[in-house]
Design a protein around this motif. Structure first.
Motif, short mmCIF file in Angstrom:
data_model
loop_
_atom_site.label_atom_id
_atom_site.label_comp_id
_atom_site.label_asym_id
_atom_site.label_seq_id
_atom_site.Cartn_x
_atom_site.Cartn_y
_atom_site.Cartn_z
N GLN A 17 49.77 -54.65 20.07
CA GLN A 17 49.98 -55.16 18.71
C GLN A 17 49.45 -56.57 18.54
O GLN A 17 48.98 -56.95 17.47
CB GLN A 17 51.47 -55.11 18.39
N PHE A 37 46.00 -50.19 18.55
CA PHE A 37 46.75 -50.56 17.36
C PHE A 37 45.80 -51.07 16.27
O PHE A 37 44.81 -51.71 16.57
CB PHE A 37 47.78 -51.64 17.69
N ALA A 97 45.50 -56.27 17.95
CA ALA A 97 45.17 -55.10 17.14
C ALA A 97 43.86 -55.26 16.39
O ALA A 97 43.43 -56.37 16.09
CB ALA A 97 46.30 -54.86 16.14
N SER A 100 49.33 -49.81 11.09
CA SER A 100 50.43 -50.62 10.56
C SER A 100 50.79 -50.16 9.16
O SER A 100 50.09 -49.38 8.53
CB SER A 100 50.04 -52.09 10.53
#
Length: 319
Positions: A16, A1, A19, A41
């Protein structure tokens, strides 16, 4: 992520909560491996381009090394990657690296005109790298860049994308010994340029608002371009330049123009008679038009609508 707001490049990236922060992090130092799926994102990141794409020697390598990496944003209006003026020019690896990268659902722009966006190198000793860009916006019509896509030794494919540049600049350029660019997209402003042994395919595209020249086939070109089912409109200057350098009569088909296509060779396609096609625009079985608008193997047009199985010239299904 990758989280442009709260991420940290010192994190593991696997989740997440841990990340990374930058787009460039995932390309270097074997941070990922073959087959990795990276989620970007929403938000904007402003950073340098990349000059190294290194994922072939990860500490925990994937067993299937034939699979590339996939990078997905949160939509072209939500995930924006902007290249710094003072940073590395373009996103590419070194001449000794091979990569297979697919990117979708994001926007990529430069904040300075003398830049290249999607790129490779003059020589590639590790094989022919591959870029696949889907459902993205690449470039812009305000700042612009030297080339939005420049292929010398890579395969670059743009599917359902907006590929943008300033009107008098070059939006795509294929050259070298193996430059290969396929566009199944909306091309707005800028010209397409094909040199040497490079090849440009424009399949089921629109090309609009170009200035000076729409498509240039250089005098040193040795490979035929492929321009099929392309809508050319709202441009100025010469539409085609130097197509007489090669016999292109068999590789331009199904195109529609909003004005006389200056520089276009004599069309090899038959002219439709009023009774050659049914009310739904499908040519009758005996018509010379049947199959003349060639199928390009693309099931969906750049605007998300299905192409005809047996296309007539420039036609797409309404739904």
């Amino acid at each position: 992520f990758v989280d442009f707001v709260s991420g940290n490049d010192g994190n593991t990236g696997y989740g997440q909560a841990t990340a990374w922060k930058t787009f460039g992090k995932l390309f270097g130092a074997n941070a990922v491996t073959h087959g990795a799926r990276i989620m970007l994102s929403a938000g904007t990141t402003v950073e340098s381009g990349v000059g190294s794409i290194d994922y072939t020697a990860n500490a925990s390598p994937a067993s299937d090394t034939t699979v590339g990496i996939q990078i997905s944003g949160q939509g072209r209006a939500n995930t924006i990657v902007r290249m710094l003026a003072s940073g590395t020019n373009g996103w590419r690896g070194t001449s000794s690296q091979y990569w297979d990268v697919e990117i979708s659902d994001a926007t990529f722009v430069s904040d300075t005109a003398p830049r290249v966006m999607v790129f490779d190198n003059a020589t590639q000793s590790a094989g022919k790298p591959k870029w696949t860009i889907r459902d993205c916006t690449v470039g812009d019509v305000t700042t612009g860049c030297t080339y939005t896509a420049w292929s010398v030794n890579s395969t670059q494919r743009f599917v359902r994308c907006e590929i943008l540049n300033g009107p008098a600049l070059s939006v795509v350029r294929a050259e070298g010994t193996a430059g290969d660019i396929t566009l199944e997209s909306s091309v707005v402003r800028g010209r397409a340029m094909q040199y040497a042994a490079g090849k440009i395919r424009m399949l089921n595209c629109e090309h609009a608002k170009y200035a000076s020249v729409g498509f240039t086939l250089a005098a040193d070109a040795t490979v035929l371009p492929e321009l099929k089912n392309v809508l050319y409109y709202d441009g100025s200057g010469v539409l085609f330049s130097n197509l007489s350098a090669l016999d292109v009569s068999g590789v331009i088909a199904g195109c529609v123009y909003d004005r006389v296509p200056t520089g276009m060779p004599t069309s090899p396609l038959p002219v439709a008679g009023i009774l050659d096609r049914a009310d739904n625009l499908t040519p009758f079985s005996w018509s010379a038009l049947r199959g003349a608008g060639v199928s390009t193997g693309v099931k969906w047009g750049f605007d998300g609508r299905p192409m005809r199985k047996i296309p007539s010239i420039g036609a797409i299904e309404a739904e």
